[in-house]
Design a protein around this motif. Structure first.
Motif, short mmCIF file in Angstrom:
data_model
loop_
_atom_site.label_atom_id
_atom_site.label_comp_id
_atom_site.label_asym_id
_atom_site.label_seq_id
_atom_site.Cartn_x
_atom_site.Cartn_y
_atom_site.Cartn_z
N PRO A 1 -11.41 9.29 4.64
CA PRO A 1 -9.86 9.64 5.04
C PRO A 1 -9.35 8.24 4.72
CG PRO A 1 -11.25 9.47 6.99
CD PRO A 1 -12.26 9.40 5.90
N ALA A 2 -7.91 8.37 4.55
CA ALA A 2 -7.30 7.04 4.18
C ALA A 2 -7.39 6.17 5.54
CB ALA A 2 -5.65 7.64 4.07
N GLY A 3 -7.54 4.78 5.49
CA GLY A 3 -7.71 3.90 6.23
C GLY A 3 -9.11 3.51 6.73
N TYR A 4 -9.98 4.44 6.38
CA TYR A 4 -11.65 4.25 6.57
C TYR A 4 -12.20 3.07 6.12
CZ TYR A 4 -16.27 5.68 7.84
OH TYR A 4 -17.41 5.50 8.23
N PHE A 5 -11.81 2.64 5.13
CA PHE A 5 -12.15 1.32 4.45
C PHE A 5 -11.44 0.12 4.85
CE2 PHE A 5 -14.66 2.97 0.59
CZ PHE A 5 -15.54 3.42 1.40
N GLY A 6 -10.47 0.45 5.81
CA GLY A 6 -9.82 -0.61 6.57
C GLY A 6 -8.42 -0.93 5.67
N GLU A 7 -8.22 -0.14 4.64
CA GLU A 7 -6.98 -0.18 3.96
C GLU A 7 -5.82 -0.04 4.59
OE1 GLU A 7 -8.15 4.10 2.59
OE2 GLU A 7 -9.22 2.16 3.51
N ASN A 8 -4.56 -0.71 4.07
CA ASN A 8 -3.28 -0.38 4.67
C ASN A 8 -2.64 0.94 3.73
OD1 ASN A 8 -3.28 -3.70 4.97
ND2 ASN A 8 -3.03 -2.44 6.96
N LEU A 9 -3.12 0.60 2.49
CA LEU A 9 -2.30 1.49 1.53
C LEU A 9 -3.39 2.30 0.76
CD1 LEU A 9 0.10 -1.00 -0.09
CD2 LEU A 9 0.67 0.25 1.98
N ARG A 10 -3.34 3.86 0.78
CA ARG A 10 -4.31 4.68 -0.13
C ARG A 10 -3.13 4.97 -1.23
NH1 ARG A 10 -8.83 7.88 0.76
NH2 ARG A 10 -9.40 6.54 2.11
N VAL A 11 -3.52 4.62 -2.52
CA VAL A 11 -2.68 5.01 -3.55
C VAL A 11 -3.22 5.83 -4.68
CG1 VAL A 11 -1.85 2.61 -3.09
CG2 VAL A 11 -3.30 2.81 -4.89
N SER A 12 -2.50 6.36 -5.29
CA SER A 12 -2.98 7.33 -6.34
C SER A 12 -2.48 7.01 -7.79
CB SER A 12 -2.69 8.89 -6.40
OG SER A 12 -1.30 9.25 -6.10
N SER A 13 -3.15 7.10 -8.88
CA SER A 13 -2.33 7.01 -10.15
C SER A 13 -2.12 5.39 -10.21
CB SER A 13 -1.32 7.98 -10.41
OG SER A 13 -1.66 9.11 -10.48
N ARG A 14 -2.73 4.59 -9.58
CA ARG A 14 -2.59 3.05 -9.60
C ARG A 14 -3.83 2.46 -9.50
NH1 ARG A 14 0.02 1.34 -12.47
NH2 ARG A 14 -1.51 -0.29 -12.86
N ALA A 15 -4.15 1.68 -10.21
CA ALA A 15 -5.29 0.83 -10.21
C ALA A 15 -5.31 -0.30 -9.24
CB ALA A 15 -5.69 0.24 -11.49
N THR A 16 -6.27 -0.55 -8.16
CA THR A 16 -6.35 -1.39 -7.24
C THR A 16 -7.43 -2.56 -7.95
OG1 THR A 16 -7.71 -0.13 -5.93
CG2 THR A 16 -5.43 -0.14 -5.39
N THR A 17 -8.89 -1.99 -7.81
CA THR A 17 -9.70 -3.24 -8.49
C THR A 17 -9.56 -3.59 -9.81
OG1 THR A 17 -11.21 -2.10 -6.80
CG2 THR A 17 -12.10 -3.48 -8.59
N ASP A 18 -8.81 -2.60 -10.56
CA ASP A 18 -8.67 -3.03 -11.97
C ASP A 18 -7.13 -3.62 -12.13
OD1 ASP A 18 -11.17 -2.61 -13.07
OD2 ASP A 18 -10.77 -0.56 -12.86
N ALA A 19 -6.43 -4.07 -11.16
CA ALA A 19 -5.09 -4.16 -11.29
C ALA A 19 -5.17 -5.73 -11.79
CB ALA A 19 -4.36 -4.38 -9.88
N ILE A 20 -4.03 -6.59 -12.16
CA ILE A 20 -4.46 -7.64 -12.81
C ILE A 20 -3.70 -8.88 -11.41
CG2 ILE A 20 -3.03 -9.12 -14.43
CD1 ILE A 20 -5.17 -7.08 -15.52
N VAL A 21 -4.56 -9.79 -11.63
CA VAL A 21 -4.11 -10.69 -10.66
C VAL A 21 -2.82 -11.14 -10.86
CG1 VAL A 21 -4.78 -13.02 -9.72
CG2 VAL A 21 -6.55 -11.41 -9.86
N GLY A 22 -1.71 -11.25 -9.82
CA GLY A 22 -0.51 -11.84 -10.17
C GLY A 22 0.47 -10.60 -10.29
#
Length: 228
Positions: free
Chosen positions: A94-115
């Motif tokens: 469920p959302a928040g289970y990994f300690g995240e503040n934001l659960r997002v869709s259709s948006r890369a997080t790990t593959d987002a560009i730094v900056g």
């Protein structure tokens, strides 16, 4: 026009948009034998949530050295990455289970560009800064054998965000990439270890734009021998 301005103009509509599916804040502090207490137990909340420079109102950062501060004010994780874990673990994530503040869709997080910078809703702007590094507290929370090694090997670590412009966000808000650095180095690249070319690209862009890299990235580059 500066390199940053070029990036903002070129990417205002280019990289696409995502959706903020859930906003999560701490549900209750949990005892943890490693650090005393942990704020990793986060749950989705309804309604608008204020976002300040050090994170979401009503949230807690129990350990600001490793999981907080301005460069790690907000933690985002994607629904697609969470669902990959749900399939492997054969249980809901469920959302928040990994300690995240934001659960997002259709948006890369790990593959987002730094900056790169995201506008969330009408007002809030955040900047992608760092990967999440799994720790023993995370492993105890998830209750899976060899969790740190498994999470590291998968590499879907999500991203930390710095708050550039404060405001309010709520579930259902759009997420738009409004600028993206030209170096092209992703959060995943930083987590796994940047190549010499990637390291140099980040340092060159820092020199050209005057926008400093997060100190933890600079420390990693120094450790790898890429920066003084």
């Amino acid at each position: 026009m500066s390199a940053q301005a070029n990036a903002e103009t070129a990417n205002h509509h280019g990289p696409g948009t995502g959706t903020l599916e859930h906003v999560c804040v701490v549900h209750a502090l949990k005892p943890d034998r490693g650090i005393g207490v942990t704020a990793i137990d986060k749950r989705a909340v309804p309604g608008p949530v204020k976002v300040g420079k050090i994170g979401l109102y009503a949230d807690v950062q129990a350990d600001r050295v490793h999981h907080g501060g301005f460069d790690q004010a907000v933690y985002a994780y994607s629904e697609a990455e969470a669902q990959r874990w749900a399939l492997e673990l054969v249980r809901e994530i469920p959302a928040g289970y990994f300690g995240e503040n934001l659960r997002v869709s259709s948006r890369a997080t790990t593959d987002a560009i730094v900056g790169e910078r995201w506008r969330i809703g009408r007002d809030v702007v955040v900047e992608v800064t760092l990967p999440r590094t799994p720790c023993s507290t995370f492993a105890r929370h998830v209750r899976e054998d060899d969790w740190v090694a498994r999470f590291t090997e998968r590499g879907d670590v999500g991203c930390y965000l710095r708050v550039v412009r404060v405001g309010k966000i709520r579930a259902g808000d759009s997420i738009e990439v409004v600028s993206r650095p030209a170096h092209g180095v992703s959060v995943r690249d930083v987590f796994t270890g940047p190549t010499p070319g990637q390291a140099q690209a980040m340092l060159d862009e820092q020199a050209a734009t005057g926008v400093p890299l997060p100190e933890k990235i600079l420390a990693k580059l120094r450790q790898l021998g890429f920066a003084e």
